[in-house]
Design a protein around this motif. Sequence first.
Motif, mmCIF file in Angstrom:
data_model
loop_
_atom_site.group_PDB
_atom_site.id
_atom_site.type_symbol
_atom_site.label_atom_id
_atom_site.label_comp_id
_atom_site.label_asym_id
_atom_site.label_seq_id
_atom_site.Cartn_x
_atom_site.Cartn_y
_atom_site.Cartn_z
ATOM 1 N N ARG A 258 44.305 56.045 54.712
ATOM 2 C CA ARG A 258 42.876 56.147 54.408
ATOM 3 C C ARG A 258 42.617 57.173 53.310
ATOM 4 O O ARG A 258 41.814 56.939 52.398
ATOM 5 C CB ARG A 258 42.090 56.535 55.666
ATOM 6 N N LEU A 259 43.308 58.297 53.380
ATOM 7 C CA LEU A 259 43.117 59.343 52.374
ATOM 8 C C LEU A 259 43.627 58.911 51.007
ATOM 9 O O LEU A 259 43.015 59.235 49.982
ATOM 10 C CB LEU A 259 43.780 60.647 52.827
ATOM 11 N N LYS A 260 44.714 58.162 50.971
ATOM 12 C CA LYS A 260 45.216 57.632 49.691
ATOM 13 C C LYS A 260 44.197 56.661 49.094
ATOM 14 O O LYS A 260 43.976 56.641 47.882
ATOM 15 C CB LYS A 260 46.560 56.924 49.873
ATOM 16 N N ARG A 261 43.588 55.840 49.949
ATOM 17 C CA ARG A 261 42.569 54.904 49.484
ATOM 18 C C ARG A 261 41.370 55.669 48.913
ATOM 19 O O ARG A 261 40.843 55.331 47.851
ATOM 20 C CB ARG A 261 42.126 53.993 50.632
ATOM 21 N N ILE A 262 40.955 56.724 49.613
ATOM 22 C CA ILE A 262 39.844 57.552 49.137
ATOM 23 C C ILE A 262 40.205 58.219 47.814
ATOM 24 O O ILE A 262 39.383 58.277 46.894
ATOM 25 C CB ILE A 262 39.460 58.601 50.210
ATOM 26 N N GLU A 263 41.440 58.684 47.720
ATOM 27 C CA GLU A 263 41.911 59.292 46.476
ATOM 28 C C GLU A 263 41.781 58.302 45.312
ATOM 29 O O GLU A 263 41.321 58.653 44.217
ATOM 30 C CB GLU A 263 43.366 59.720 46.648
ATOM 31 N N GLY A 264 42.150 57.065 45.546
ATOM 32 C CA GLY A 264 42.013 56.025 44.522
ATOM 33 C C GLY A 264 40.558 55.790 44.152
ATOM 34 O O GLY A 264 40.225 55.590 42.979
ATOM 35 N N GLN A 265 39.684 55.823 45.165
ATOM 36 C CA GLN A 265 38.254 55.645 44.894
ATOM 37 C C GLN A 265 37.725 56.786 44.020
ATOM 38 O O GLN A 265 36.933 56.551 43.102
ATOM 39 C CB GLN A 265 37.460 55.596 46.202
ATOM 40 N N VAL A 266 38.163 57.999 44.296
ATOM 41 C CA VAL A 266 37.713 59.151 43.502
ATOM 42 C C VAL A 266 38.206 59.027 42.063
ATOM 43 O O VAL A 266 37.453 59.290 41.117
ATOM 44 C CB VAL A 266 38.166 60.488 44.150
ATOM 45 N N ARG A 267 39.448 58.595 41.890
ATOM 46 C CA ARG A 267 39.950 58.369 40.520
ATOM 47 C C ARG A 267 39.117 57.296 39.826
ATOM 48 O O ARG A 267 38.821 57.402 38.628
ATOM 49 C CB ARG A 267 41.429 57.986 40.546
ATOM 50 N N GLY A 268 38.712 56.270 40.579
ATOM 51 C CA GLY A 268 37.862 55.228 40.022
ATOM 52 C C GLY A 268 36.511 55.773 39.576
ATOM 53 O O GLY A 268 35.976 55.369 38.533
ATOM 54 N N ILE A 269 35.965 56.687 40.342
ATOM 55 C CA ILE A 269 34.684 57.308 39.969
ATOM 56 C C ILE A 269 34.852 58.107 38.675
ATOM 57 O O ILE A 269 34.008 58.026 37.771
ATOM 58 C CB ILE A 269 34.146 58.199 41.111
ATOM 59 N N ALA A 270 35.933 58.854 38.581
ATOM 60 C CA ALA A 270 36.187 59.625 37.358
ATOM 61 C C ALA A 270 36.295 58.683 36.154
ATOM 62 O O ALA A 270 35.769 58.977 35.073
ATOM 63 C CB ALA A 270 37.459 60.449 37.512
ATOM 64 N N ARG A 271 36.952 57.557 36.361
ATOM 65 C CA ARG A 271 37.086 56.569 35.295
ATOM 66 C C ARG A 271 35.713 56.019 34.894
ATOM 67 O O ARG A 271 35.429 55.834 33.712
ATOM 68 C CB ARG A 271 38.018 55.443 35.760
ATOM 69 N N MET A 272 34.857 55.790 35.896
ATOM 70 C CA MET A 272 33.511 55.297 35.615
ATOM 71 C C MET A 272 32.728 56.294 34.762
ATOM 72 O O MET A 272 32.034 55.903 33.814
ATOM 73 C CB MET A 272 32.750 55.030 36.924
ATOM 74 N N VAL A 273 32.849 57.566 35.082
ATOM 75 C CA VAL A 273 32.171 58.596 34.294
ATOM 76 C C VAL A 273 32.741 58.617 32.881
ATOM 77 O O VAL A 273 31.989 58.655 31.896
ATOM 78 C CB VAL A 273 32.291 59.987 34.970
ATOM 79 N N ASP A 274 34.065 58.563 32.790
ATOM 80 C CA ASP A 274 34.717 58.570 31.482
ATOM 81 C C ASP A 274 34.277 57.386 30.627
ATOM 82 O O ASP A 274 34.128 57.504 29.408
ATOM 83 C CB ASP A 274 36.242 58.563 31.655
#
Length: 118
Positions: A35-51
């Motif tokens: 679950r935490l790895k999945r959340i980590e991926g979601q956070v990276r996705g958010i950073a990508r969205m901002v970028d």
Amino acid sequence: MAAPPAEATQERAPEQSQHAVEHGYTANKDAYLRRLKRIEGQVRGIARMVDEDKYCIDILTQVSAVTKALHAVSLGLVEEHIGHCVVGAAAEPDPEARAEAIDAKVKEATEAIGRLLR
């Protein structure tokens, strides 16, 4: 992420000493890690969205999803703490030590819940 309060780093429960200890979440450790790895991926996705200058509401929607996922992990850990650590303290044979151990574990849970609600 803020550093833990000084009192949290200075005084740890005895089970957090140098020897190996089984925590309440140990039986579900792999599930928590997934679950935490999945959340980590979601956070990276958010950073990508901002970028990539994505629409702010879309980013906020993803932040909300990550927040809810972290809350689910947190609630699971609180449940594991109560079911393992608090119940374990209740099994202490010495009545005085048992009362102190229960109070300490309940206080830990209460403080953790308080941090989650801030």
